[in-house]
Enzyme design. Structure first.
Site, PDB file in Angstrom:
ATOM      1  N   HIS A  10     -10.819 -41.806   0.883  1.00 29.85           N
ATOM      2  CA  HIS A  10     -12.137 -41.480   1.658  1.00 29.85           C
ATOM      3  C   HIS A  10     -11.399 -41.129   3.063  1.00 29.85           C
ATOM      4  O   HIS A  10     -10.359 -41.517   3.514  1.00 29.85           O
ATOM      5  CB  HIS A  10     -12.982 -42.769   2.110  1.00 29.85           C
ATOM      6  CG  HIS A  10     -14.168 -42.294   3.069  1.00 29.85           C
ATOM      7  ND1 HIS A  10     -14.886 -41.344   3.007  1.00 29.85           N
ATOM      8  CD2 HIS A  10     -14.167 -42.854   4.352  1.00 29.85           C
ATOM      9  CE1 HIS A  10     -15.634 -41.128   4.054  1.00 29.85           C
ATOM     10  NE2 HIS A  10     -15.375 -42.144   4.756  1.00 29.85           N
TER      11      HIS A  10
ATOM     12  N   CYS B  36     -19.992 -44.335   2.904  1.00 27.42           N
ATOM     13  CA  CYS B  36     -18.744 -43.723   2.534  1.00 27.42           C
ATOM     14  C   CYS B  36     -18.127 -43.984   0.970  1.00 27.42           C
ATOM     15  O   CYS B  36     -17.473 -43.061   0.504  1.00 27.42           O
ATOM     16  CB  CYS B  36     -17.601 -44.071   3.487  1.00 27.42           C
ATOM     17  SG  CYS B  36     -17.973 -43.960   5.158  1.00 27.42           S
TER      18      CYS B  36
ATOM     19  N   ASN C 162     -14.966 -36.880   9.271  1.00 26.86           N
ATOM     20  CA  ASN C 162     -15.656 -37.807   8.133  1.00 26.86           C
ATOM     21  C   ASN C 162     -16.779 -37.387   7.694  1.00 26.86           C
ATOM     22  O   ASN C 162     -17.823 -37.323   8.693  1.00 26.86           O
ATOM     23  CB  ASN C 162     -15.533 -39.291   8.895  1.00 26.86           C
ATOM     24  CG  ASN C 162     -15.926 -40.380   7.757  1.00 26.86           C
ATOM     25  OD1 ASN C 162     -16.438 -40.082   6.880  1.00 26.86           O
ATOM     26  ND2 ASN C 162     -15.863 -41.558   8.471  1.00 26.86           N
TER      27      ASN C 162
HETATM   28  O1  UT7 Z   1     -16.231 -43.928   7.523  1.00 22.08           O
HETATM   29  C1  UT7 Z   1     -16.460 -45.105   7.771  1.00 22.08           C
HETATM   30  C2  UT7 Z   1     -15.535 -45.773   8.033  1.00 22.08           C
HETATM   31  N1  UT7 Z   1     -14.870 -45.731   9.373  1.00 22.08           N
HETATM   32  C3  UT7 Z   1     -13.514 -45.973   9.749  1.00 22.08           C
HETATM   33  O2  UT7 Z   1     -12.631 -46.194   8.916  1.00 22.08           O
HETATM   34  C4  UT7 Z   1     -13.177 -45.916  11.070  1.00 22.08           C
HETATM   35  C5  UT7 Z   1     -12.109 -46.726  11.562  1.00 22.08           C
HETATM   36  N2  UT7 Z   1     -11.546 -46.840  12.784  1.00 22.08           N
HETATM   37  C6  UT7 Z   1     -10.822 -45.786  13.309  1.00 22.08           C
HETATM   38  O3  UT7 Z   1     -10.582 -44.818  12.927  1.00 22.08           O
HETATM   39  C7  UT7 Z   1     -10.376 -46.073  15.084  1.00 22.08           C
HETATM   40  O4  UT7 Z   1     -10.533 -47.390  15.144  1.00 22.08           O
HETATM   41  C8  UT7 Z   1     -11.181 -45.121  15.830  1.00 22.08           C
HETATM   42  C9  UT7 Z   1     -10.769 -43.560  15.585  1.00 22.08           C
HETATM   43  C10 UT7 Z   1     -12.601 -45.444  15.696  1.00 22.08           C
HETATM   44  C11 UT7 Z   1     -10.605 -45.543  17.424  1.00 22.08           C
HETATM   45  O5  UT7 Z   1      -9.172 -45.503  17.253  1.00 22.08           O
HETATM   46  P1  UT7 Z   1      -8.489 -46.763  18.239  1.00 22.08           P
HETATM   47  O6  UT7 Z   1      -6.892 -46.380  18.131  1.00 22.08           O
HETATM   48  O7  UT7 Z   1      -8.864 -47.973  17.534  1.00 22.08           O
HETATM   49  O8  UT7 Z   1      -8.987 -46.690  19.742  1.00 22.08           O
HETATM   50  P2  UT7 Z   1      -9.842 -47.621  20.364  1.00 22.08           P
HETATM   51  O9  UT7 Z   1     -11.276 -47.885  19.861  1.00 22.08           O
HETATM   52  O10 UT7 Z   1      -8.918 -48.960  20.802  1.00 22.08           O
HETATM   53  O11 UT7 Z   1     -10.005 -47.138  21.809  1.00 22.08           O
HETATM   54  C12 UT7 Z   1      -8.882 -46.700  22.828  1.00 22.08           C
HETATM   55  C13 UT7 Z   1      -9.164 -45.995  24.113  1.00 22.08           C
HETATM   56  C14 UT7 Z   1     -10.394 -46.741  24.779  1.00 22.08           C
HETATM   57  O12 UT7 Z   1     -10.255 -46.584  26.090  1.00 22.08           O
HETATM   58  P3  UT7 Z   1      -9.376 -48.116  26.968  1.00 22.08           P
HETATM   59  O13 UT7 Z   1     -10.508 -49.178  26.715  1.00 22.08           O
HETATM   60  O14 UT7 Z   1      -7.992 -48.185  26.246  1.00 22.08           O
HETATM   61  O15 UT7 Z   1      -9.416 -47.311  28.173  1.00 22.08           O
HETATM   62  C15 UT7 Z   1     -11.475 -46.017  24.401  1.00 22.08           C
HETATM   63  O16 UT7 Z   1     -12.491 -45.901  25.379  1.00 22.08           O
HETATM   64  O17 UT7 Z   1      -9.653 -44.575  23.728  1.00 22.08           O
HETATM   65  C16 UT7 Z   1     -11.061 -44.646  24.166  1.00 22.08           C
HETATM   66  N3  UT7 Z   1     -11.890 -43.664  23.535  1.00 22.08           N
HETATM   67  C17 UT7 Z   1     -11.736 -42.095  23.667  1.00 22.08           C
HETATM   68  N4  UT7 Z   1     -10.967 -41.610  24.687  1.00 22.08           N
HETATM   69  C18 UT7 Z   1     -11.165 -40.178  24.482  1.00 22.08           C
HETATM   70  C19 UT7 Z   1     -12.452 -43.932  22.500  1.00 22.08           C
HETATM   71  N5  UT7 Z   1     -13.193 -42.784  22.137  1.00 22.08           N
HETATM   72  C20 UT7 Z   1     -12.649 -41.855  22.633  1.00 22.08           C
HETATM   73  C21 UT7 Z   1     -12.708 -40.448  22.777  1.00 22.08           C
HETATM   74  N6  UT7 Z   1     -11.908 -39.483  23.456  1.00 22.08           N
HETATM   75  N7  UT7 Z   1     -13.482 -39.758  21.670  1.00 22.08           N
END
Ligand code: UT7
Length: 356
Positions: free
Chosen positions: A283, A116, A313
């Site tokens: 980014h 990135c 992204n």
């Molecule tokens: O470019 C490189 C740099 N990358 C980044 O900067 C990304 C940084 N991180 C993020 O943008 C966020 O952490 C994410 C978008 C990746 C995730 O968001 P979050 O609010 O941290 O969600 P989470 O990983 O804590 O997941 C919450 C819930 C989980 O379910 P439970 O365990 O609470 O039941 C996941 O299994 O959301 C679930 N989940 C989804 N549900 C529906 C994860 N992905 C999905 C999905 N659709 N696509």
């Protein structure tokens, strides 16, 4: 007092693959929803390349547009820097592939892989090459085809709109295992031409680059490694290890802390205040990160534009794509003071200060 020699962006161009894919399309092949993707990331759609279209070709299209925009011809380019984490091949790199495709002379090409932060690193490298006196015109390209990582089988036909028959439950369940990453990325390319100018206020003013290998595991691809024999195994493919893994929360927290700090660093180096910035181009990994950076810097939302809702992204393509759009829509007008900032796998991060 004479102004110093500067590296000036004289042209920009972008390229997008033909397949526009909405969140609802993705929700047909895995357990996800438009609501989850929008709320957690801000993404509404992305573009994917179909099979046969790689980042070298996509990058070449953006490069040709940037060269035209600069009023130049391919033979005017002295050196190429190609930033990508999704090259057509492990070897050779995308640089020579682009060179052949757009008919450049036998100029040197550098392939860089700071994910990135690729555009920031490329800008800094291009500036150094210009200031060394070796080169006058640098072509800097950031291009990605992340769709190559997507592990879908029948699902691909649905995603590309070639079929409405949803995959069976076994495939949906497999696709769901990587949903936390696959819904975030899109394919795109952006390119700029950077030229030496002997005088004038416009150009790259400062850069600050950082790396921290201590958190390399936070965003990495475990499968396909030359540490193992063979370099990718059937078991790894079956376990989904050829898809990057990410500690999303850790990367999120790091991003909202380190990007604002890098912007403050370049501003302090140049002796300008944050309030003097006209634009901060961040980014585009997550709308919540972009808004977090904006709030940390105490800037109004209008100074921190975003396009993640349309592209997802796009890793190394993100900053040149956003910059090009800001040139087109007039946000990056003459005299504007712009800070670029990015953070990604490595970790690599940093900021650049640029005067239009
Ligand atoms: O470019 C490189 C740099 N990358 C980044 O900067 C990304 C940084 N991180 C993020 O943008 C966020 O952490 C994410 C978008 C990746 C995730 O968001 P979050 O609010 O941290 O969600 P989470 O990983 O804590 O997941 C919450 C819930 C989980 O379910 P439970 O365990 O609470 O039941 C996941 O299994 O959301 C679930 N989940 C989804 N549900 C529906 C994860 N992905 C999905 C999905 N659709 N696509």
């Amino acid at each position: 007092m004479a102004l110093p020699m500067r590296s000036v962006i004289t042209g920009s161009g972008i390229a997008l693959p033909q397949h526009l894919v909405t969140n609802d399309r993705l929700a047909r092949i895995m357990d996800t929803s438009d609501e989850w993707i929008r709320t957690r990331s801000g993404i509404e759609q992305r573009y994917f390349a179909g099979p046969g279209l790689g980042s070298a070709e996509l990058g070449s299209m953006a490069a040709e547009a940037a060269i035209r925009d600069a009023g130049l011809k391919p033979e005017d380019i002295d050196v190429v820097i190609f930033a990508t984490m999704t090259p057509d091949h492990v070897l050779p790199g995308n640089g020579p592939l682009l060179q052949k495709r757009i008919g450049l002379r036998n100029v040197p090409t550098f392939d860089i892989r700071q994910q990135c932060s690729g555009f920031l690193y490329g800008l800094d490298l291009g500036d150094s090459l210009i200031k060394s006196g070796k080169f006058e015109r640098v072509l800097l390209v950031g291009a990605e085809t992340h769709s190559g990582f997507m592990p879908w089988d029948q699902g691909w036909r649905v995603v590309l709109g070639l079929s409405d028959d949803e995959p069976d439950e076994a495939e949906k369940s497999w696709n769901t295992q990587s949903r936390d990453r696959t819904v975030l990325f899109g394919d795109a390319a952006g390119a700029v031409v950077v030229e030496r100018r002997e005088q004038g206020a416009a150009g790259l003013l400062r850069t600050r680059l950082y790396s921290d290998g201590g958190v390399a595991d936070a965003l990495t691809m475990r499968g396909a490694s030359f540490k193992q024999r063979p370099f990718v195994t059937k078991e790894q493919i079956a376990a989904g290890e050829t898809i990057p893994v990410m500690n999303g929360r850790e990367v999120f927290k790091t991003a909202v802390t380190l990007m604002p700090q890098a912007v403050r660093d370049v501003c302090a180096d140049e002796g300008v205040t944050i309030e003097e910035l006209d634009l901060v181009l961040v980014h585009q990994a997550n709308l919540r990160i972009i808004e977090g950076v904006q709030k940390q810097l105490g800037l109004p939302a209008g100074k921190v534009p975003h396009n993640i809702e349309r592209y997802g992204n796009t890793t190394a393509a993100t900053l040149p794509l956003l910059f090009h759009e800001c040139r087109q829509n007039g946000l990056a007008g003459p005299g504007a003071l712009i800070a670029f900032t990015a953070l990604g796998s490595g970790l690599h991060w940093g900021a650049a200060l640029y005067r239009m």
